[in-house]
Design a protein around this motif. Structure first.
Motif, PDB file in Angstrom:
ATOM      1  N   LEU A 145      83.240  63.714 -13.882  1.00  0.00           N
ATOM      2  CA  LEU A 145      84.296  64.723 -13.819  1.00  0.00           C
ATOM      3  C   LEU A 145      84.626  65.090 -12.373  1.00  0.00           C
ATOM      4  O   LEU A 145      85.791  65.241 -12.008  1.00  0.00           O
ATOM      5  N   ALA A 146      83.599  65.241 -11.537  1.00  0.00           N
ATOM      6  CA  ALA A 146      83.830  65.601 -10.138  1.00  0.00           C
ATOM      7  C   ALA A 146      84.592  64.505  -9.403  1.00  0.00           C
ATOM      8  O   ALA A 146      85.473  64.785  -8.583  1.00  0.00           O
ATOM      9  N   LYS A 147      84.280  63.253  -9.689  1.00  0.00           N
ATOM     10  CA  LYS A 147      84.988  62.139  -9.051  1.00  0.00           C
ATOM     11  C   LYS A 147      86.463  62.137  -9.432  1.00  0.00           C
ATOM     12  O   LYS A 147      87.314  61.679  -8.655  1.00  0.00           O
ATOM     13  N   ALA A 148      86.765  62.641 -10.622  1.00  0.00           N
ATOM     14  CA  ALA A 148      88.157  62.712 -11.079  1.00  0.00           C
ATOM     15  C   ALA A 148      88.873  63.971 -10.598  1.00  0.00           C
ATOM     16  O   ALA A 148      90.037  64.185 -10.917  1.00  0.00           O
ATOM     17  N   GLY A 149      88.181  64.823  -9.809  1.00  0.00           N
ATOM     18  CA  GLY A 149      88.816  66.006  -9.236  1.00  0.00           C
ATOM     19  C   GLY A 149      88.593  67.302  -9.978  1.00  0.00           C
ATOM     20  O   GLY A 149      89.159  68.326  -9.597  1.00  0.00           O
TER      21      GLY A 149
END
Length: 463
Positions: free
Chosen positions: A284-288
């Motif tokens: 989720l963090a990699k997707a912003g």
């Protein structure tokens, strides 16, 4: 026809015409017909100039009289015309009138039989209309083109119009939407070289045109018009260099908070709840997306801190393992919270009339149900079958105002569950399912945010 046999509904009209003729007797006046923006109306010729009454012109323009000055507003222009009661002097071209910010010489307003009349050539000059004797034409509102400019901390879009039109702008989720009333033009998608407005789309919506573009997180926007004699422009600036002036609650659409709460369960040799939570959080963090975990391997938040995060969350997911001695239960289960919430504001907003943007403060049970369906579907796609159930006495889920679920990864007393949770493939499938379901849910919520704006606008207008 004698007055005794004239129908009553005609008598005021005949009387008005008679008074008009009496009032302008002796002057160089004639009643004429005027094509006013496609409508046939009556005008008068006054000392060689064509005038129309305030009543007739009010079909197109906003006309207000303030003492001896007439204020005319229309098509983005503002005209100030003095009132000269001397008809002949009013029709000369040596009077001073104000067209927007420019003072020029031209015919001015006058009174005929106590009624206000305005010169059509002066109006056409100030409004950018086309005029010849008996014909007053206003350009049809059309979109002529869209251009863009990239800047250091903001980008610009420029819409060139044949004439000014009314417009309304609003932020719908993460999309800025500008509705231009009565405008015609080509529906198409535009690509720019800007970093903050990479693209924009123009669509027809009924009798209007709608321009929309995505607004980056942390950016503001502004919209303003520039009216010129030959047309008008609508200018849009957007980017982090533009101050934000949107409702603070709308940040929950563009920057929602996801809280993952992995319970600590000893005796398995591996911290599986934290493992799954970390995998989901990383994706989720990699997707912003903005993600917070309530604990790590060597530290954990206290109950009050955890409840504070739960109250701030847009998605709250608790991860746990079933551990009831002597039971034969097993498998994966997704639980939804039931019953009354422990927080008064949650119960109040869910039970009463929702104020503007209230659903961004407290969502109904539908959010949790939709997230549960998405999560079970993603788990099934990863080869994991999950049951659905409810729980009524879980404090953190009760404090979460939006979508909140408990994901039970399996049972510690079930040999098959313990074996599954010891495999990399199983933990990865669960982490991916969590991430995908949450991202899908929040994206759909942002796309549906127009309903929140429409509800707020409707309620605001009613107050």
């Amino acid at each position: 026809m004698s007055p005794s046999i004239v129908p009553k509904r005609w008598r005021p009209l005949l009387l008005s015409a008679a008074l008009l003729c009496a009032g302008i007797a002796g002057a160089q006046v004639a009643l004429t017909r005027l094509n006013l923006a496609g409508a046939q109306v009556q005008s008068i010729g006054l000392y060689g100039a064509e005038y129309a009454s305030r009543e007739v012109l009010s079909r197109l323009l906003n006309i207000e009289q303030d003492g001896s000055i007439v204020r005319v507003e229309g098509y983005g222009h503002t005209l100030l015309l003095p009132i000269d009661e001397d008809n002949q002097r009013a029709t000369t071209a040596f009077n001073t009138v104000q067209l927007d910010t420019e003072r020029v010489t031209g015919r001015t307003a006058t009174l005929v039989n106590g009624n206000l009349y305005l010169p059509l050539d002066t109006l056409a000059r100030g409004l950018g209309a086309s005029y010849e004797l008996g014909n007053f034409r206003v350009a049809a509102p059309n979109l002529q083109g869209v251009s863009s400019r990239a800047g250091k901390d903001s980008d610009r879009l420029v819409l060139d119009l044949t004439r000014d039109v009314a417009f309304k702008d609003e932020l719908r989720g993460t999309t800025v939407q500008i509705t231009l009333s009565g405008l015609k033009g080509e529906a198409r998608r535009y690509t720019t070289r800007g970093a903050f407005i990479p693209n924009a789309e123009v669509k027809a919506q009924g009798n209007n045109l709608v321009l929309s573009f995505p607004l980056p997180s942390g950016s503001g926007y502004r919209v303003y018009r520039v009216v010129r004699p030959g047309g008008a422009r609508v200018v849009i600036d957007a980017g982090p260099g533009i101050p934000r002036n949107t409702v603070a609650l709308l940040d929950r659409i563009s920057r929602p908070l996801i809280v993952l709460d992995p319970a600590r369960v000893d005796g398995l040799g591996r911290d599986v709840t934290l493992d799954v939570a970390r995998r989901a959080a990383e994706l989720l963090a990699k997707a912003g997306w903005q993600v917070k975990l309530t604990r790590e391997a060597g530290s954990a938040l206290g109950l009050n801190e955890k409840l504070t995060l739960a109250r701030q969350s847009d998605v709250f997911l608790a991860l746990d393992l079933g551990r009831f001695p002597g039971t034969g239960r097993g498998g994966v289960t997704v639980y939804e919270q039931t019953g009354r919430a422990s927080t008064q504001i949650v119960n109040t907003l869910r039970a009463g009339t929702t104020p503007p943007y209230g659903t961004l403060v407290v969502g109904g049970s539908g959010g949790s149900r939709r997230l549960s369906e998405l999560l079970r579907g993603e788990l099934r796609g990863g080869g994991v079958t999950a049951k659905q159930d409810s729980v009524s006495r879980m404090l953190t889920l009760g404090e979460a105002p939006q979508a909140a679920l408990l994901l039970e990864l399996g049972w510690t007393g079930n040999a098959a569950d313990r074996a599954n949770l010891g495999t990399e493939a199983r933990l990865q499938a669960m982490g991916v399912a969590l991430a995908r379901s949450v991202a899908t849910y929040l994206t759909a919520r942002a796309n549906n945010a127009s309903q929140l704006g429409a509800a707020a606008s409707t309620q605001g207008a009613a107050q």
